[in-house]
Write a protein that holds these residues in place. Structure first.
Motif, PDB file in Angstrom:
ATOM      1  N   LEU A 138      19.593 -11.038   8.486  1.00 27.81           N
ATOM      2  CA  LEU A 138      20.077 -12.293   8.101  1.00 27.81           C
ATOM      3  C   LEU A 138      19.294 -13.068   6.993  1.00 27.81           C
ATOM      4  O   LEU A 138      19.808 -13.410   6.062  1.00 27.81           O
ATOM      5  N   ALA A 174      20.095 -17.263  12.197  1.00 29.74           N
ATOM      6  CA  ALA A 174      21.891 -17.130  12.262  1.00 29.74           C
ATOM      7  C   ALA A 174      22.662 -18.182  12.024  1.00 29.74           C
ATOM      8  O   ALA A 174      23.453 -18.246  11.346  1.00 29.74           O
ATOM      9  N   LEU A 197      24.725 -18.081   8.759  1.00 31.80           N
ATOM     10  CA  LEU A 197      26.210 -17.946   8.996  1.00 31.80           C
ATOM     11  C   LEU A 197      26.833 -19.417   8.446  1.00 31.80           C
ATOM     12  O   LEU A 197      27.760 -19.066   7.921  1.00 31.80           O
ATOM     13  N   LYS A 242      27.033 -18.595   4.875  1.00 37.42           N
ATOM     14  CA  LYS A 242      28.287 -17.788   4.594  1.00 37.42           C
ATOM     15  C   LYS A 242      29.574 -18.532   4.749  1.00 37.42           C
ATOM     16  O   LYS A 242      30.651 -18.369   3.843  1.00 37.42           O
ATOM     17  N   VAL A 252      31.008 -10.993   5.968  1.00 35.29           N
ATOM     18  CA  VAL A 252      30.624 -10.537   7.232  1.00 35.29           C
ATOM     19  C   VAL A 252      30.070  -9.177   6.973  1.00 35.29           C
ATOM     20  O   VAL A 252      28.949  -8.833   7.417  1.00 35.29           O
ATOM     21  N   LEU A 256      26.584  -9.202   5.511  1.00 35.27           N
ATOM     22  CA  LEU A 256      25.522  -9.314   6.489  1.00 35.27           C
ATOM     23  C   LEU A 256      25.113  -8.280   7.430  1.00 35.27           C
ATOM     24  O   LEU A 256      24.153  -7.890   7.919  1.00 35.27           O
TER      25      LEU A 256
END
Lengths: 272, 295
Positions: B12, B138, B142, B145, B239, B242
């Motif tokens: 990550l 995370a 995320l 992202k 996605v 990662l």
């Protein structure tokens, strides 16, 4: 006056040699005019369009669009007033993006912010725009443009170029790379879109029959100069044979061009 | 399983770097080598500021800002001064080597016992240290992202994607492709530098040599992810990046732990990574040749 070119000179240097692409071109386009441009290879047709679009800066002369002097404006700044379609169908669209994204980018010409490109309302609008093309593209909004055929892509490019209602549309032999059926279709779409929005258009073609049948004014270029400028009435009285004759008298000896005038549709497609 | 959590943690944190590489290589189609310099730049800036007593979050943000400036510099070199993209990146990278040494004052800055952004967040949330770090990483990564996904669906973000696809076209639709390249490289290198800042805090030091091979590691993550997910659209592409990053970090941890059985040492890692990338890049040509087509 939508477009006004005055005293445009453009010289390219190839090594030590200087090639004169445009030698003092003057051209004025009134609103709503549809001008077809013909000329032999190297006559300066594409350079003329490049100078108008701003991807090529003239050595001398002025370019005015809608009365504004844009000679020093970069291409992307003029783009809000100009739509352009190239011969190569791959040039006008982003292959890896969806049909909807491509169209929406054309729609949002010049205004860009942090709002979403595709909203449900905008997608509905795009679907409505695609329906009249009669290619069933309205069902393929989510598909990548790279999956479309050459004819479909060029039809989409023409639609994109006219979407934002430009002051001026530049067509650079935009059907020359297509097969006859698709070329016909794209031309039909072009005429309809241009007619509906009354967009002033400059269309380069190497097919004399096209140059005569389309539009309401015809200019012929040779060696960087405009040698003929025919009004709609003058154009109407001419046949392809008359035009070929005019060419000969001007000393044009380009075989391919003269062949293209012999009424055969595809002879000219060999060169572009 | 003892390698699973660290692989995901590192996947990550390094994943932010891989997202940056994805933006320059895939979105803009710009082979940007400045990342080898902006990754340690982020580490150097963050480490220096943390040692000077700054809050680690603020230090990481400043590090990201420094990366953005460096990325924009590469973009300006390549667009406004027409220097080839590869060369522009290499020039930035080599300049950053000296600059990073200037920032740190010496080649290596230990951060042991200093506060780190991620572990501060773990403590603030009252999570156990065993899996707290992976949760915080995370949430952060995320979150970034998702913001990226959203950005690439805005008008300006879509114009950026179209620039990498067809610069002629965006110019015809009123976008300055040069501006898009500069903005995109700033964004990409901002992420790479943020990743460098977090890696320095995670591993407890900043080192001037820690950027060597960043581009290859980033590419490896992007390519591995793409091979596994074959993503269409930005959401799945990020996605995939990662996922690729986590697998890549996992592979490295496995190689470090068990590689000695086969005679590998840590110093062979870069060679192995480059071979993996090379294999992935050669695969399409080899496949075509096997099928009897011209490669």
């Amino acid at each position: 006056m939508i477009l006004e070119l005055s005293g445009i000179w453009k010289v390219f240097r190839l090594g030590t040699e200087a090639v004169e692409a445009l030698c003092g071109v003057d051209l004025a386009l009134e609103e709503g005019e549809f001008v077809t441009v013909i000329g032999s290879n190297g006559a300066g047709k594409s350079t003329l369009l490049n100078v108008i679009a701003g991807t090529c800066r003239p050595n001398r002369g002025r370019v005015r669009i809608g009365g504004k002097d844009v000679t020093k404006w970069p291409a992307h700044r003029r783009a809000r007033w100009i739509g352009r379609v190239f011969q190569d169908p791959l040039r006008g669209t982003a292959a890896h993006m969806t049909l909807a994204e491509n169209l929406a980018l054309a729609l949002k010409k010049g205004r860009r912010g942090f709002s979403l490109l595709l909203t449900p309302a905008r997608k509905r609008y795009l679907r409505k725009l695609l329906e009249p093309l009669g290619m069933e593209l309205e069902r393929r909004l989510g598909e990548r443009v790279g999956h479309l055929s050459g004819g479909e892509r060029q039809a989409v490019t023409v639609l994109m170029a006219t979407l934002a209602r430009p002051k001026l549309l530049l067509l650079d032999e935009h059907t020359a790379a297509l097969d006859p059926a698709n070329a016909e279709k794209v031309l039909e779409i072009t005429e309809r879109l241009v007619g509906e929005a009354r967009i002033t258009t400059l269309m380069v073609t190497h097919r004399m029959d096209q140059a005569l049948s389309l539009g309401n004014r015809l200019i012929m270029m040779h060696k960087g100069k405009i040698r003929l400028d025919l009004s709609a009435e003058e154009k109407e009285r001419l046949s392809v044979a008359d035009l070929v004759d005019l060419f000969r008298r001007l000393g044009v000896t380009d075989d391919a061009l003269l062949l293209a005038g012999n009424g055969t549709n595809n002879a000219g497609d060999a060169y572009s | 399983m003892t390698l699973f959590l660290p692989a995901v943690e590192q996947g990550l944190i390094y994943g932010l770097m891989a997202l940056g590489v994805y933006i320059s290589f895939r979105v803009l189609a710009f082979p940007d080598l400045s990342v080898d310099g902006t990754f340690p730049l982020g580490a150097a800036v963050a480490a220096t500021l943390i040692i000077a007593g700054w809050d680690p979050f603020l230090a990481s943000l400043v590090a990201a800002g420094a990366g953005m400036v460096a990325g924009a510099f590469t973009g300006i070199l390549s667009t406004k001064f027409r220097i080839q993209g590869l060369l522009a990146g290499v020039l930035t990278m080599i300049m950053l080597y000296s600059i990073n040494l200037r920032i740190m004052g010496r080649p290596n800055l230990p951060l042991l016992g200093r506060p780190s952004a991620l572990s501060t967040a773990v403590e603030a949330l009252g999570l156990p240290y065993t899996w707290g770090l992976v949760v915080v990483a995370a949430i952060l990564v995320l979150g970034i992202k998702l913001i990226l996904d959203l950005f690439f669906h805005t008008e300006i973000g879509s114009a950026m994607r179209a620039t990498g696809d067809n610069p002629h076209m965006v110019q015809a639709f009123g976008v300055n492709p040069e501006t898009m390249v500069i903005l995109g490289l700033a964004l990409a290198n901002g992420l790479v530098a943020l990743s460098g800042a977090l890696v320095a805090q995670y591993s407890g030091f900043a080192d001037v040599g820690m950027g060597v091979g960043t581009i290859v590691a980033g590419l490896a993550s992007v390519i591995v992810g793409e091979m596994l997910l074959r993503p269409r659209g930005v959401f799945w592409a990020t996605v995939a990046v990662l996922l690729g990053s986590s697998l890549y970090r996992g592979a490295i941890l496995v190689a470090l732990r068990y590689g000695s059985v086969l005679g590998f040492t840590a110093s062979d890692l870069k060679l192995l990574t480059a071979l993996v990338v090379l294999g992935a890049l050669m695969a399409p040509a080899i496949r075509a040749r096997l099928r009897g087509e011209e490669a």
